[in-house]
Scaffold this motif. Structure first.
Motif, mmCIF file in Angstrom:
data_model
loop_
_atom_site.group_PDB
_atom_site.id
_atom_site.type_symbol
_atom_site.label_atom_id
_atom_site.label_comp_id
_atom_site.label_asym_id
_atom_site.label_seq_id
_atom_site.Cartn_x
_atom_site.Cartn_y
_atom_site.Cartn_z
ATOM 1 N N SER A 133 5.792 7.317 2.198
ATOM 2 C CA SER A 133 5.957 6.144 2.085
ATOM 3 C C SER A 133 7.517 5.614 2.550
ATOM 4 N N GLY A 134 7.981 4.431 2.235
ATOM 5 C CA GLY A 134 9.156 3.937 2.720
ATOM 6 C C GLY A 134 10.279 4.211 1.632
ATOM 7 N N GLY A 135 11.120 3.436 1.745
ATOM 8 C CA GLY A 135 12.446 3.348 0.837
ATOM 9 C C GLY A 135 13.228 4.660 0.725
ATOM 10 N N SER A 136 13.891 4.996 -0.332
ATOM 11 C CA SER A 136 14.698 6.354 -0.494
ATOM 12 C C SER A 136 14.069 7.588 -0.431
ATOM 13 N N LEU A 137 12.664 7.504 -0.295
ATOM 14 C CA LEU A 137 11.924 8.763 -0.462
ATOM 15 C C LEU A 137 12.270 9.536 0.906
ATOM 16 N N ALA A 163 1.267 5.771 3.279
ATOM 17 C CA ALA A 163 0.693 5.040 2.520
ATOM 18 C C ALA A 163 0.735 3.661 2.457
ATOM 19 N N ASP A 164 1.607 3.264 3.450
ATOM 20 C CA ASP A 164 1.977 1.623 3.743
ATOM 21 C C ASP A 164 2.768 1.865 5.061
ATOM 22 N N GLU A 165 2.584 0.418 5.622
ATOM 23 C CA GLU A 165 3.395 0.389 6.992
ATOM 24 C C GLU A 165 3.456 -1.186 7.172
ATOM 25 N N ARG A 166 4.688 -1.470 7.424
ATOM 26 C CA ARG A 166 4.897 -2.816 8.000
ATOM 27 C C ARG A 166 4.286 -3.124 9.295
ATOM 28 N N VAL A 167 3.655 -4.170 9.696
ATOM 29 C CA VAL A 167 3.332 -4.506 11.216
ATOM 30 C C VAL A 167 4.439 -4.832 12.062
ATOM 31 N N LEU A 240 4.865 8.584 -3.113
ATOM 32 C CA LEU A 240 5.037 7.364 -3.372
ATOM 33 C C LEU A 240 6.577 7.010 -3.906
ATOM 34 N N GLY A 241 7.138 5.670 -3.548
ATOM 35 C CA GLY A 241 8.232 5.153 -4.286
ATOM 36 C C GLY A 241 7.665 4.064 -5.203
ATOM 37 N N ILE A 242 8.511 3.415 -5.999
ATOM 38 C CA ILE A 242 8.123 2.310 -6.661
ATOM 39 C C ILE A 242 9.173 1.369 -6.377
ATOM 40 N N GLY A 243 8.519 0.158 -6.001
ATOM 41 C CA GLY A 243 9.348 -0.796 -5.753
ATOM 42 C C GLY A 243 9.802 -1.530 -7.116
ATOM 43 N N PRO A 244 10.743 -2.497 -6.959
ATOM 44 C CA PRO A 244 11.368 -3.105 -7.807
ATOM 45 C C PRO A 244 10.318 -3.990 -9.015
ATOM 46 N N ASP A 245 9.392 -4.156 -8.418
ATOM 47 C CA ASP A 245 8.349 -5.055 -9.268
ATOM 48 C C ASP A 245 7.091 -4.098 -9.736
ATOM 49 N N GLY A 246 7.483 -2.874 -9.408
ATOM 50 C CA GLY A 246 6.298 -1.844 -9.960
ATOM 51 C C GLY A 246 5.209 -1.719 -8.841
ATOM 52 N N HIS A 247 5.578 -2.143 -7.634
ATOM 53 C CA HIS A 247 4.495 -1.820 -6.898
ATOM 54 C C HIS A 247 4.536 -0.541 -5.946
ATOM 55 N N ILE A 248 3.521 -0.009 -5.681
ATOM 56 C CA ILE A 248 3.288 1.275 -4.898
ATOM 57 C C ILE A 248 2.613 1.126 -3.529
ATOM 58 N N ALA A 249 3.037 1.792 -2.595
ATOM 59 C CA ALA A 249 2.354 1.600 -1.191
ATOM 60 C C ALA A 249 2.810 0.032 -1.032
ATOM 61 N N SER A 250 1.703 -0.971 -0.420
ATOM 62 C CA SER A 250 1.831 -2.305 -0.264
ATOM 63 C C SER A 250 0.867 -2.773 -1.297
ATOM 64 N N PRO A 272 4.844 -10.055 -0.948
ATOM 65 C CA PRO A 272 6.001 -10.811 -1.463
ATOM 66 C C PRO A 272 7.155 -10.288 -1.352
ATOM 67 N N LYS A 273 7.133 -9.140 -0.823
ATOM 68 C CA LYS A 273 8.557 -8.528 -0.234
ATOM 69 C C LYS A 273 8.368 -8.410 1.414
ATOM 70 N N PRO A 274 9.303 -9.030 2.059
ATOM 71 C CA PRO A 274 9.043 -8.901 3.248
ATOM 72 C C PRO A 274 9.232 -7.572 3.953
ATOM 73 N N GLU A 277 3.374 -8.787 6.622
ATOM 74 C CA GLU A 277 2.280 -8.361 7.322
ATOM 75 C C GLU A 277 2.331 -6.685 7.182
ATOM 76 N N ARG A 278 1.352 -6.073 6.475
ATOM 77 C CA ARG A 278 1.443 -4.648 6.249
ATOM 78 C C ARG A 278 -0.093 -3.962 6.045
ATOM 79 N N ILE A 279 -0.072 -2.989 6.413
ATOM 80 C CA ILE A 279 -1.284 -2.040 5.893
ATOM 81 C C ILE A 279 -0.785 -1.281 4.898
ATOM 82 N N GLY A 300 17.534 0.612 -11.833
ATOM 83 C CA GLY A 300 16.643 -0.526 -11.376
ATOM 84 C C GLY A 300 15.261 -0.113 -11.524
ATOM 85 N N LYS A 301 14.948 1.205 -11.924
ATOM 86 C CA LYS A 301 13.649 1.587 -12.137
ATOM 87 C C LYS A 301 13.272 1.636 -13.795
ATOM 88 N N ALA A 302 14.384 1.553 -14.627
ATOM 89 C CA ALA A 302 14.311 1.551 -15.878
ATOM 90 C C ALA A 302 13.040 0.768 -16.654
#
Ligand SMILES: O=C(O)[C@H](O)[C@@H](O)[C@H](O)[C@H](O)COP(=O)(O)O
Length: 344
Positions: A133-137, A163-167, A240-250, A272-274, A277-279, A300-302
């Protein structure tokens, strides 16, 4: 004061750090049973000083020596404990929750975990199909780019997916491929043809279809295993990482993509997070994996960890709460800051 006795306690007598307790509600009366499988030297007694609906103040005692006072919030069923100098493993009904003191210890453990799964998958079926996935992983995977793993892992048998990719183009700063290439893949001898990135010249919808078509071929040829239960691909490991809103992948909160039951890969054009366009892999694919590791750290994940492991009920489940491999193992790699609202 009531004496409590925890099952499956593995207590390191030399420990000097913190005590973490599984977050499962266990009525106090059930805690008074001795546990058959704890040895005399590793018995953990917890004395309950006070108890309310959401907090239990416990005093941990090994033998007759008091260790520390500890407040456990949101106890739920199946409480169990293990302690070490630097990591607390908290078994619970949502997988193994591993809490590390710092990023280096997390990275060391994650390296060992990935290397171990790589070895067993390669021994069992000749290939290791791993999903990033992306992020700090990518930073958390850094130990894999160093000895001993750099030389001991059979990189030639790795097959790498996202698991996800930005187009976006592969050299764009938003590209998860670029992030992985710069920080990880360029530093290890994976076979370039076994790194499956998206076709970024297509629309998001077409790129998702194209990725699924390629994946179906790899399942047919046995590069990626298939779940006998679900018919979906069974990756050896999905990270997987976890987004600030609890999302995983996209897969974002309250988004209709969470209901996808048929497609393996799908697209989103209103993320919702730029970038928008993603898969993304769908939930049935995530939940058909042999192993899923969620790597998420920091204060931030607490709130998200509190949602996942606490007892408060919410109308909607966060996407990360929907990760539950049917025939696989879920492991969480996290730190003290991220679990601060569950255990203190
Ligand atoms: O745009 C996204 O969807 C994010 O980049 C996401 O893919 C990332 O994995 C999480 O936000 C976790 O990121 P951190 O591990 O950096 O917190």
């Amino acid at each position: 004061m009531e004496s409590l006795f925890l099952c499956n306690a593995q207590v390191g007598l030399s420990y000097s750090s913190s005590l973490h307790v599984g977050h499962s509600y266990l009525p106090l009366k059930h805690l008074s049973r001795p546990c058959a499988n704890t040895s005399p030297t590793s018995k953990l007694f917890l004395h309950c000083d006070s108890h309310t609906q959401s907090h239990t103040r416990l005093r941990a005692v090994v033998g007759s020596a008091p260790l520390l006072k500890h407040t456990v919030k949101f106890l739920r069923k199946k409480i169990s404990v293990s302690m070490g100098d630097s990591v607390s493993v908290i078994p619970n009904d949502k997988g193994d929750l591993k809490v590390f003191q710092n990023g280096d210890e997390l990275a060391a453990s994650l390296g060992e975990y990935v290397a171990g799964l790589s070895q067993s998958a390669i021994t069992e079926r000749g290939a290791f199909a791993v999903v990033l996935s992306g992020g700090s992983l990518m930073n958390a995977l850094r130990k894999l780019t160093e000895p001993p793993y750099l030389n001991s892992i059979d990189w030639g048998r790795w097959h790498v997916f996202w698991a996800d990719e930005r187009v976006v183009a592969k050299d764009h700063s938003d590209s998860n491929y670029k992030l992985a290439y710069d920080n990880f893949l360029s530093k290890v001898p994976v076979v370039p043809g076994c790194v499956y990135s998206i076709n970024d010249s297509l629309s998001a919808e077409a790129a998702a279809e194209d990725y699924e078509t390629g994946l179906r071929q790899l399942v047919k040829t046995g590069v990626v295993d298939v779940s006998k239960d679900t018919g979906f691909p069974k990756f050896d490991l999905i990270l997987l990482g976890i987004g600030p809103d609890g999302h995983i992948a996209s897969l974002f909160p309250n988004h209709p993509l969470l209901n996808e039951k048929v497609k393996w890969i799908t697209s989103i054009t209103d993320s919702p997070k730029p970038p928008p366009e993603r898969i993304t892999f769908t939930l049935p694919v995530l939940n058909s994996a042999a192993n899923v590791a969620v790597v998420a750290t920091g204060a931030g994940k607490a709130d998200t960890f509190k949602r996942v492991f606490g007892v408060e009920q919410h109308d909607e489940l966060l996407p990360v709460q929907m990760v539950s491999p049917k025939d696989g193992k879920l492991t969480w790699f996290t730190d003290k800051e991220a679990v601060a609202k569950i255990v203190n």
